[in-house]
Enzyme design. Structure first.
Site, PDB file in Angstrom:
ATOM      1  N   ARG A 163     -33.286  21.416   6.368  1.00  0.00           N
ATOM      2  CA  ARG A 163     -32.574  21.089   7.598  1.00  0.00           C
ATOM      3  C   ARG A 163     -32.002  19.664   7.585  1.00  0.00           C
ATOM      4  NH1 ARG A 163     -35.977  22.650  12.761  1.00  0.00           N
ATOM      5  NH2 ARG A 163     -37.231  20.860  12.140  1.00  0.00           N
TER       6      ARG A 163
ATOM      7  N   ARG B 261     -48.363  22.117   8.707  1.00  0.00           N
ATOM      8  CA  ARG B 261     -48.042  22.590  10.064  1.00  0.00           C
ATOM      9  C   ARG B 261     -48.165  24.103  10.148  1.00  0.00           C
ATOM     10  NH1 ARG B 261     -42.222  20.480  11.035  1.00  0.00           N
ATOM     11  NH2 ARG B 261     -42.244  21.540  13.036  1.00  0.00           N
TER      12      ARG B 261
ATOM     13  N   ARG C 206     -35.300  14.990   9.242  1.00  0.00           N
ATOM     14  CA  ARG C 206     -36.458  14.551  10.032  1.00  0.00           C
ATOM     15  C   ARG C 206     -37.585  14.135   9.109  1.00  0.00           C
ATOM     16  NH1 ARG C 206     -37.911  18.770  14.641  1.00  0.00           N
ATOM     17  NH2 ARG C 206     -39.888  18.418  13.609  1.00  0.00           N
TER      18      ARG C 206
END
Ligand SMILES: [Zn+2]
Length: 217
Positions: free
Chosen positions: A128, A172, A161
């Site tokens: 991303r 995560r 990010r």
């Protein structure tokens, strides 16, 4: 109709939530957003949560449930259709939600679980890129820009990010699965769990959700 939407980071849960809210005029309840807002507005629940967070403790089932009740109460007279996001996250919360539904005379929720294989999630999250200027989003694997590192829309620089590294992402996802497995297990036993393959396009995934709703509710 009431729904609980489950999906790991990168599964497109946010997009599907928005579409469900629009298509079925559902009221979206994100307990995470609600908690942050309660803390900002210094409500009774917000102040209790703030104290716990400052002590480094978790905001427990009782408090989150109290928060949920605070959100539903004023909305209930205008709607009987909620989309729960981020709740229930524990086995205790499942029975609390059950009790809340009874209390507010809401039908018990069906659970839509967006499944995406871990390797795809990793590519979605680590690939991303976001334009620093216009906030357009890209993905180096699935939606690359014409020129590497440069936004197609405004030629601004692309950023990543910091928490989207492969290692952080795996962790995560591990935490997510560990936390949600027992909750999904209960809904599975209740016959209220619909797991769908969410690897396709957003339209494709929404069609599958739509089909489940049309068939069952
Ligand atoms: Zn841009």
């Amino acid at each position: 109709m009431n729904l609980v939407l489950f999906g790991p980071p990168g599964s497109g849960k946010g997009t599907q939530s928005e579409r469900l809210v629009k298509q079925y005029a559902m009221t979206h309840i994100s307990t995470g957003d609600a908690l942050r807002s309660a803390i900002r507005q210094k409500t009774e629940t917000g102040k209790k949560a703030q104290t716990l967070i400052e002590k480094g403790e978790l905001v427990g089932d009782d408090l989150v449930t109290e928060l949920l009740r605070d959100i539903i109460a004023p909305l209930r007279s205008n709607t009987d259709s909620f989309l729960f996001d981020g709740y229930p996250r524990t086995v205790t919360q499942v029975s609390r939600l059950n009790a809340i539904c009874d209390e507010f005379r809401l039908t018990q929720p069906a659970v839509i679980n967006l499944h995406v294989p871990e390797e795809s999630l990793i590519l979605r999250l680590t690939g991303r890129r976001i334009c620093a200027d216009c906030k357009s989003t890209f993905n180096v694997y699935f939606k690359p820009t014409r020129q590497a590192g440069v936004c197609d829309a405004c030629a601004g620089p692309l950023t990543k990010r910091v928490d989207d590294s492969a290692e952080t992402t795996r962790e995560r996802l591990r935490v997510y699965h560990e936390q949600t497995a027992p909750v999904l297990g209960i809904y599975g036993e209740l016959g209220a769990l619909y797991t769908i393959d969410a690897t396709g396009s957003s339209d494709n995934v929404f069609r599958k959700i739509h089909a489940i709703i049309e068939e069952n509710y």
